[in-house]
Design an enzyme around this catalytic site. Structure first.
Site, short mmCIF file in Angstrom:
data_model
loop_
_atom_site.label_atom_id
_atom_site.label_comp_id
_atom_site.label_asym_id
_atom_site.label_seq_id
_atom_site.Cartn_x
_atom_site.Cartn_y
_atom_site.Cartn_z
N ASP A 83 1.06 -1.22 0.19
CA ASP A 83 0.07 0.00 0.14
C ASP A 83 1.04 1.33 -0.01
O ASP A 83 1.94 1.19 0.30
CB ASP A 83 -1.04 -0.02 1.28
CG ASP A 83 -0.14 0.02 2.83
OD1 ASP A 83 0.70 -0.56 2.66
OD2 ASP A 83 -0.54 0.78 3.64
N GLU A 178 -0.12 -1.54 5.65
CA GLU A 178 0.95 -0.98 6.59
C GLU A 178 1.10 0.64 6.84
O GLU A 178 1.19 0.83 8.02
CB GLU A 178 2.34 -1.49 5.84
CG GLU A 178 3.57 -0.93 6.98
CD GLU A 178 4.14 0.34 6.99
OE1 GLU A 178 4.77 0.72 7.98
OE2 GLU A 178 3.63 1.30 6.26
#
Length: 414
Positions: A83, A178
């Site tokens: 991400d 994350e």
């Protein structure tokens, strides 16, 4: 030698995926569908390269194995996240490449008059003469952490192409979300099966980190009372005013814009609401666990003060610890993992730059779950914003460092 163009092309492929995570969407993982799209593509790619035990679960966690080829030793892992930050758009990234950078300001987008200023970002001058990747100034670049993903995948590909390089068993893992602080919670440490690992999620060339903030993310809700403004005297309680007062009571110098190194802070990063109800999102950060707990106690005292002033039920605290300082776990018998990284960097011509992380990584949580996990550089800088950049040579060195660690990991004790 690594194939430089192939490395760049792989990175450009990964940043073409829109994988911006959503910190508000904690009901599902991954928090955005684009992350799962990239995770599936990575699983397919790893299968195509010839890795074994390739798996992807419903949440988008990808794991795979590069089997040992002649030496025995501990299993080393390498982890990155798919991400990109919610702080800036990661959709339709237009990469701007500046070869042989001349040290001057760079016009990233002539139409929108977006200029990369060396006065604002003087660190860029370290890379004068190098080839650097930017964006057109309308999105982030995504080196955090697609440069890390690129370095790991390219490293295992290189080892497959060079079977004469002996290494032990290697595990790779790619995680979603994350940037929201939730990815490590669903990471299956037992399934991953590594004795130690590295997140490849750091910043500029040479970065090696095994100390990070203790972190808490709190939500503070102020409850007011709305009354018609013509008849409000002595009756109205404005939740927006309470939130403003709260912000002013926080220690003035203990905010991100005034701190560095080991200095902790409070950070109000989002406020929304009206007279009746106002919600504030607040970060609490400190490297020292005792001071971290003192910061939380201070906020509870503030809440008690508001209760005394405005009445019972005025302030609700939603307290959430996110991660703790991995230093206490790494120092407890795992400094050899740090020394291995230093040796590997030096072997590929990189000077290790050890510094505390003013943030956190998956490795912080994983270290507390039994997987020692320092953080390695990716080469990028100015993460989470539209002036992010990635010197290509730094990305090459990140990949070479992963290869070198893989070559040397079998020398450590299980």
């Amino acid at each position: 030698m690594l194939h430089r163009d192939a490395l760049i092309n792989r990175f450009l492929k990964y940043v073409s995926f829109d994988t911006q995570s959503d910190e508000e969407n904690d009901a599902v993982c991954p928090s955005t569908p684009g992350q799962l799209v990239l995770s599936k593509a990575l699983a397919d790619e790893l299968n195509g390269l010839g890795l074994t035990d390739v798996s992807i679960d419903d949440h988008g966690y990808v794991m795979a194995t590069l089997p040992a080829n002649g030496v025995d030793g501990p299993v080393v892992g390498f982890i990155s996240h798919v991400d990109t930050s919610p702080d800036a758009s990661g959709k339709d990234i237009k990469v701007v490449r500046k070869d042989n950078y001349d040290g001057k300001d760079i016009v990233l987008n002539e139409e929108k008059n977006i200029v990369f200023s060396t006065e604002a970002f003087p660190e860029i001058l370290k890379y004068k003469g190098q080839d650097i990747l930017f964006t057109d100034g309308t999105t982030l670049l995504g080196a955090d952490d697609k440069a890390g993903v690129t370095a790991i995948v390219s490293a295992v590909e290189y080892l497959i192409q060079h079977p004469e390089i002996k290494h032990g068993k290697i595990r790779v893992g790619f995680t979603p979300d994350e940037e929201t602080g939730r990815s490590a919670a669903l990471f299956d440490v037992e399934k991953f099966g590594a004795h130690f690992a590295y997140t490849v999620d750091g910043g500029e060339l040479g970065g090696l980190e095994y100390e990070n903030f203790n972190a808490a993310n709190w939500t503070i809700t102020f409850h007011g009372r709305s009354v018609h403004t013509g008849d409000a005297k002595g009756k109205m309680r404005n939740a927006l005013t309470m939130a403003s007062e709260w912000q002013q009571l926080l220690p003035a110098g203990e905010k991100p814009e005034y701190t560095e190194g080991h200095e902790g802070f409070f950070h109000v990063y989002k406020v929304n609401g009206d007279v009746e109800t106002c919600t504030m999102h607040l970060l609490i950060r400190d490297h020292d666990r005792k001071q971290f707990e003192q910061r939380k106690a201070f906020l509870r005292q503030m809440a008690a003060l508001f209760t005394d002033k405005y009445g019972q039920g005025t302030v609700d605290l939603d307290e959430r610890d996110v991660y703790y300082n991995m230093l206490e776990k790494i120092e407890d018998g795992h400094m050899d993992v740090v020394d291995l990284a230093k040796t590997a960097m030096e072997a590929v011509g990189v000077t290790p730059e050890v510094a505390p992380i003013r943030g956190g990584t998956d490795g912080a949580q994983l270290s507390f779950r039994g997987l020692p996990c320092p953080n390695l550089f990716t080469g990028g800088a100015n993460f989470h914003g539209r002036f992010e950049y990635l010197p290509i040579e730094s990305l090459v060195k990140a990949c070479e460092t992963v290869v070198e660690i893989a070559k040397r990991a079998y020398t450590l004790q299980k």
